[in-house]
Motif scaffolding. Structure first.
Motif, short mmCIF file in Angstrom:
data_model
loop_
_atom_site.label_atom_id
_atom_site.label_comp_id
_atom_site.label_asym_id
_atom_site.label_seq_id
_atom_site.Cartn_x
_atom_site.Cartn_y
_atom_site.Cartn_z
N GLU A 144 0.92 -1.25 0.14
CA GLU A 144 0.01 -0.08 -0.09
C GLU A 144 0.72 1.16 0.03
OE1 GLU A 144 -3.85 2.00 2.25
OE2 GLU A 144 -2.40 0.50 3.50
N GLU A 145 2.00 1.22 1.07
CA GLU A 145 2.85 2.41 0.74
C GLU A 145 3.46 2.67 -0.74
OE1 GLU A 145 4.00 2.28 5.44
OE2 GLU A 145 5.12 1.26 3.96
N LYS A 146 3.92 1.63 -0.98
CA LYS A 146 4.57 1.68 -2.36
C LYS A 146 3.65 2.23 -3.36
CE LYS A 146 7.02 -0.93 -5.88
NZ LYS A 146 6.54 -0.08 -7.01
N ASP A 147 2.43 1.76 -3.43
CA ASP A 147 1.29 2.38 -4.30
C ASP A 147 1.13 3.86 -4.08
OD1 ASP A 147 -0.75 2.03 -6.38
OD2 ASP A 147 -2.15 2.45 -4.27
N PHE A 148 0.89 4.14 -2.95
CA PHE A 148 0.80 5.70 -2.53
C PHE A 148 2.08 6.42 -3.43
CE2 PHE A 148 -2.42 7.20 0.39
CZ PHE A 148 -3.12 6.04 0.33
N PHE A 149 3.48 5.83 -2.91
CA PHE A 149 4.64 6.47 -3.36
C PHE A 149 4.38 6.65 -4.90
CE2 PHE A 149 8.79 6.55 -5.07
CZ PHE A 149 9.42 7.57 -4.28
N ASP A 150 4.20 5.53 -5.66
CA ASP A 150 4.31 5.38 -7.14
C ASP A 150 3.13 6.35 -7.62
OD1 ASP A 150 6.15 3.32 -7.21
OD2 ASP A 150 4.52 1.76 -7.52
N ARG A 151 2.09 6.70 -7.06
CA ARG A 151 1.17 7.54 -7.44
C ARG A 151 1.29 9.38 -7.16
NH1 ARG A 151 -4.34 6.15 -5.53
NH2 ARG A 151 -3.36 5.28 -3.57
N GLY A 152 2.54 9.42 -6.31
CA GLY A 152 2.81 10.53 -5.71
C GLY A 152 2.09 11.28 -4.47
N LEU A 153 1.92 10.31 -3.79
CA LEU A 153 1.19 10.74 -2.58
C LEU A 153 1.79 10.24 -1.27
CD1 LEU A 153 -2.34 9.02 -3.62
CD2 LEU A 153 -1.48 11.41 -3.83
N CYS A 154 1.50 11.07 -0.18
CA CYS A 154 2.21 10.94 1.12
C CYS A 154 1.76 9.47 1.75
CB CYS A 154 1.96 11.95 2.00
SG CYS A 154 2.86 11.76 3.75
N LYS A 208 -0.46 15.38 -1.44
CA LYS A 208 0.57 15.14 -2.60
C LYS A 208 2.07 15.27 -2.05
CE LYS A 208 2.02 17.87 -6.71
NZ LYS A 208 1.72 17.96 -7.91
N SER A 209 2.76 14.34 -2.64
CA SER A 209 4.15 14.23 -2.07
C SER A 209 4.91 15.55 -2.54
CB SER A 209 4.87 13.14 -2.57
OG SER A 209 4.29 11.87 -2.27
N LYS A 210 5.68 15.86 -1.59
CA LYS A 210 6.75 17.00 -1.64
C LYS A 210 7.88 16.74 -2.63
CE LYS A 210 10.07 20.18 0.52
NZ LYS A 210 10.67 20.25 1.55
N PRO A 211 8.30 16.98 -3.82
CA PRO A 211 9.30 16.69 -4.59
C PRO A 211 10.74 16.52 -3.87
CG PRO A 211 7.92 18.36 -5.93
CD PRO A 211 7.51 18.32 -4.57
N GLY A 212 11.25 15.46 -3.97
CA GLY A 212 12.43 15.23 -3.31
C GLY A 212 12.49 14.84 -1.93
N ALA A 213 11.26 14.50 -1.47
CA ALA A 213 11.18 14.17 -0.10
C ALA A 213 11.33 12.96 0.29
CB ALA A 213 9.96 14.52 0.63
N SER A 214 12.21 12.41 1.27
CA SER A 214 12.35 11.03 1.75
C SER A 214 11.22 10.48 2.20
CB SER A 214 13.42 10.90 2.77
OG SER A 214 13.86 9.50 2.95
N PHE A 215 11.12 9.01 1.56
CA PHE A 215 9.87 8.58 1.91
C PHE A 215 8.70 8.82 1.17
CE2 PHE A 215 12.16 7.54 5.48
CZ PHE A 215 12.21 6.35 5.66
N GLY A 216 8.74 9.94 0.12
CA GLY A 216 7.62 10.57 -0.65
C GLY A 216 6.55 11.13 0.39
N HIS A 217 7.13 11.74 1.46
CA HIS A 217 6.09 12.37 2.22
C HIS A 217 5.80 13.74 1.74
CE1 HIS A 217 6.44 9.26 5.08
NE2 HIS A 217 7.58 9.67 5.75
N CYS A 218 4.62 14.05 2.20
CA CYS A 218 4.19 15.78 1.90
C CYS A 218 5.18 16.49 2.61
CB CYS A 218 2.55 15.70 2.36
SG CYS A 218 2.50 15.62 3.93
N ALA A 219 5.02 17.80 2.40
CA ALA A 219 5.81 18.84 3.07
C ALA A 219 5.59 18.76 4.47
CB ALA A 219 5.65 20.08 2.43
#
Length: 79
Positions: free
Chosen positions: A21-31, A50-61
């Motif tokens: 599930e986490e990988k799916d969120f990452f692949d879709r650009g979601l935290c 929405k993920s922050k560009p370049g954030a580790s783990f694809g987290h939002c800001a």
């Protein structure tokens, strides 16, 4: 030599640290920050912003900021 604690964690760099599930969120650009409380078999409730560009783990800001308060970008505690 660079400090490895500053590396960005993704499903490509650390596949064993991600649920499907986490990988799916990452692949879709979601935290994929877990904002849910787990009890009685409840599954993860992930942020989904929405993920922050370049954030580790694809987290939002916001969740990147929370992570970095007490942890290095790779998730290692700052002690």
């Amino acid at each position: 030599m660079p400090d490895l604690r500053n590396r960005i964690v993704t499903p490509s760099t650390d596949p064993d640290r991600w649920t499907d599930e986490e990988k799916d969120f990452f692949d879709r650009g979601l935290c994929s920050w877990d904002v849910g409380v787990q009890y009685f078999g409840q599954t993860d409730h992930l942020c989904g912003a929405k993920s922050k560009p370049g954030a580790s783990f694809g987290h939002c800001a916001h969740h990147e900021e929370v992570l970095l308060e007490c942890h290095w970008p790779d998730g290692t505690p700052r002690r």
